[in-house]
Design a protein around this motif. Structure first.
Motif, PDB file in Angstrom:
ATOM      1  N   PRO A 264       5.028   4.707 -17.139  1.00 53.19           N
ATOM      2  CA  PRO A 264       5.649   3.382 -17.309  1.00 53.19           C
ATOM      3  C   PRO A 264       4.991   2.200 -16.336  1.00 53.19           C
ATOM      4  N   ALA A 265       5.437   0.962 -16.438  1.00 49.54           N
ATOM      5  CA  ALA A 265       5.096  -0.367 -15.950  1.00 49.54           C
ATOM      6  C   ALA A 265       5.456   0.051 -14.212  1.00 49.54           C
ATOM      7  N   ALA A 266       4.410  -0.333 -13.375  1.00 47.62           N
ATOM      8  CA  ALA A 266       4.783  -0.205 -11.995  1.00 47.62           C
ATOM      9  C   ALA A 266       4.967   1.103 -11.476  1.00 47.62           C
ATOM     10  N   ALA A 267       4.780   2.123 -11.964  1.00 51.82           N
ATOM     11  CA  ALA A 267       4.957   3.438 -11.237  1.00 51.82           C
ATOM     12  C   ALA A 267       3.678   3.793 -10.191  1.00 51.82           C
ATOM     13  N   GLY A 268       3.064   2.733 -10.029  1.00 52.57           N
ATOM     14  CA  GLY A 268       1.982   2.988  -8.740  1.00 52.57           C
ATOM     15  C   GLY A 268       0.586   3.664  -9.395  1.00 52.57           C
ATOM     16  N   LYS A 269       0.432   3.488 -10.635  1.00 50.85           N
ATOM     17  CA  LYS A 269      -0.502   4.179 -11.209  1.00 50.85           C
ATOM     18  C   LYS A 269      -2.048   3.437 -10.873  1.00 50.85           C
ATOM     19  N   SER A 270      -2.179   2.217 -11.083  1.00 49.23           N
ATOM     20  CA  SER A 270      -3.453   1.588 -10.656  1.00 49.23           C
ATOM     21  C   SER A 270      -3.766   1.675  -9.422  1.00 49.23           C
ATOM     22  N   THR A 271      -2.801   1.551  -8.290  1.00 48.78           N
ATOM     23  CA  THR A 271      -3.107   1.462  -6.952  1.00 48.78           C
ATOM     24  C   THR A 271      -3.468   3.215  -6.460  1.00 48.78           C
ATOM     25  N   ILE A 272      -3.009   4.004  -7.055  1.00 44.82           N
ATOM     26  CA  ILE A 272      -3.344   5.563  -6.858  1.00 44.82           C
ATOM     27  C   ILE A 272      -4.631   5.791  -7.609  1.00 44.82           C
TER      28      ILE A 272
ATOM     29  N   ALA B 122       8.543   6.455 -11.417  1.00 42.49           N
ATOM     30  CA  ALA B 122       9.250   6.259 -10.509  1.00 42.49           C
ATOM     31  C   ALA B 122      10.442   5.639 -10.886  1.00 42.49           C
ATOM     32  N   SER B 123      11.439   5.561 -10.076  1.00 48.72           N
ATOM     33  CA  SER B 123      12.949   4.978 -10.531  1.00 48.72           C
ATOM     34  C   SER B 123      12.573   3.404 -10.872  1.00 48.72           C
ATOM     35  N   PRO B 124      13.490   2.774 -11.714  1.00 51.31           N
ATOM     36  CA  PRO B 124      13.427   1.491 -12.304  1.00 51.31           C
ATOM     37  C   PRO B 124      13.525   0.887 -10.925  1.00 51.31           C
ATOM     38  N   LYS B 125      14.443   1.153 -10.027  1.00 51.06           N
ATOM     39  CA  LYS B 125      14.624   0.194  -8.747  1.00 51.06           C
ATOM     40  C   LYS B 125      13.309   0.042  -7.971  1.00 51.06           C
ATOM     41  N   VAL B 126      12.809   1.296  -7.645  1.00 49.32           N
ATOM     42  CA  VAL B 126      11.569   1.471  -6.744  1.00 49.32           C
ATOM     43  C   VAL B 126      10.359   0.544  -7.633  1.00 49.32           C
ATOM     44  N   ARG B 127      10.296   0.805  -8.950  1.00 46.98           N
ATOM     45  CA  ARG B 127       9.260   0.203  -9.482  1.00 46.98           C
ATOM     46  C   ARG B 127       9.240  -1.385  -9.555  1.00 46.98           C
ATOM     47  N   ALA B 128      10.735  -1.792  -9.699  1.00 39.70           N
ATOM     48  CA  ALA B 128      10.653  -3.266  -9.426  1.00 39.70           C
ATOM     49  C   ALA B 128      10.478  -3.734  -8.318  1.00 39.70           C
ATOM     50  N   GLU B 129      10.947  -2.938  -7.221  1.00 44.15           N
ATOM     51  CA  GLU B 129      10.695  -3.604  -5.752  1.00 44.15           C
ATOM     52  C   GLU B 129       9.231  -3.760  -5.337  1.00 44.15           C
ATOM     53  N   ARG B 130       8.407  -2.506  -6.127  1.00 46.35           N
ATOM     54  CA  ARG B 130       6.865  -2.610  -5.831  1.00 46.35           C
ATOM     55  C   ARG B 130       6.287  -3.630  -6.504  1.00 46.35           C
ATOM     56  N   ARG B 131       6.753  -4.051  -7.846  1.00 41.53           N
ATOM     57  CA  ARG B 131       6.099  -5.269  -8.417  1.00 41.53           C
ATOM     58  C   ARG B 131       6.688  -6.511  -7.817  1.00 41.53           C
ATOM     59  N   LEU B 132       7.719  -6.643  -7.194  1.00 41.43           N
ATOM     60  CA  LEU B 132       8.129  -7.933  -6.346  1.00 41.43           C
ATOM     61  C   LEU B 132       7.097  -7.989  -5.269  1.00 41.43           C
TER      62      LEU B 132
END
Ligand code: C5P
Length: 214
Positions: free
Chosen positions: A11-19, A139-149
């Motif tokens: 899903p969106a912002a799980a860290g895919k592209s960075t990793i 990754a949990s929705p909370k963690v994903r939103a925080e990373r995107r922020l």
């Protein structure tokens, strides 16, 4: 020579592209951000209207630069494709059959010319079903939103956590429920939850999976 493919979906912002980018660099494979391709098509559609989709191959030409810049018809659109307008429209455009056929063909073609780390939503299920290694990154929705922020703030976009959480949930919902190639974990993909992993730890886990497999 045969080429190796590593598929990373989630899903969106799980860290895919960075990793995925780091894994590709370490293995000296090509990194292909398929989300960026859907975003580039969306940017073009927003500028020129939905009618061009019937004839998409005559209108949209996408290439990547050596530092992963995204070129749309030879123009660098790396920043523009991350705009809120593109983000809010990309899942709708990505659900259209003609768009998917055009981009999936292109993605498969690239994988025949080079070993790749490709990230997206349907890589392990549809684009490269025979990929040697498949990861489903969560990754949990909370963690994903925080990373995107953090990312959005770094880009200078003024957006709050609540809005971002809603955007991520909405996009995941459209991506997971669309008719063609919805976001699902492939049966043979390894689930990797990055909620409590550092970038280095997630990268190391994938490198280990690749080593175990090859
Ligand atoms: O990876 P990113 O979040 O930039 O992807 C943007 C959007 O592109 C996704 O929300 C999804 O709608 C679409 N996408 C897709 N299939 C892929 C990659 C991305 O449908 N393989």
């Amino acid at each position: 020579m045969s080429h190796i493919s590593i598929a990373i979906d989630g899903p969106a912002a799980a860290g895919k592209s960075t990793i995925a980018k780091r894994v590709a660099k370490k293995l000296e494979y090509l990194y292909i951000d398929t989300g960026a391709m859907y975003r580039a098509v969306t940017l073009y559609v927003l500028e020129h209207g939905d009618d061009i989709i019937q004839n998409i191959s005559n209108h949209v030409h996408i290439t990547f630069g050596i530092n992963d810049e995204v070129y749309l018809n030879d123009k660098d659109v790396s920043a523009e494709i991350r705009s809120p307008e593109v983000t809010n429209n990309v899942s709708r455009v990505a659900a259209i059959g003609e768009v998917r056929t055009y981009l999936v063909d292109m993605q498969r073609e690239i994988s025949t010319t080079s070993s790749v780390v490709m990230d997206g939503r349907d890589i392990g299920t549809t684009v490269l079903p025979d990929a040697e290694v498949k990861i489903f990154m969560q990754a949990s929705p909370k963690v994903r939103a925080e990373r995107r922020l953090l990312e959005e703030t770094a880009r200078g976009n003024d957006i709050d956590l609540e809005t971002l959480t809603a955007e991520i949930i909405r996009r995941d919902e459209i991506d997971s429920t669309r008719e063609i190639s919805p976001l699902v974990q492939a049966d043979d993909a390894v689930l990797l939850d990055t909620s409590h992993l550092s970038i280095e730890e997630a990268e190391a886990k994938i490198i280990q999976l690749v080593k175990d497999k090859l």
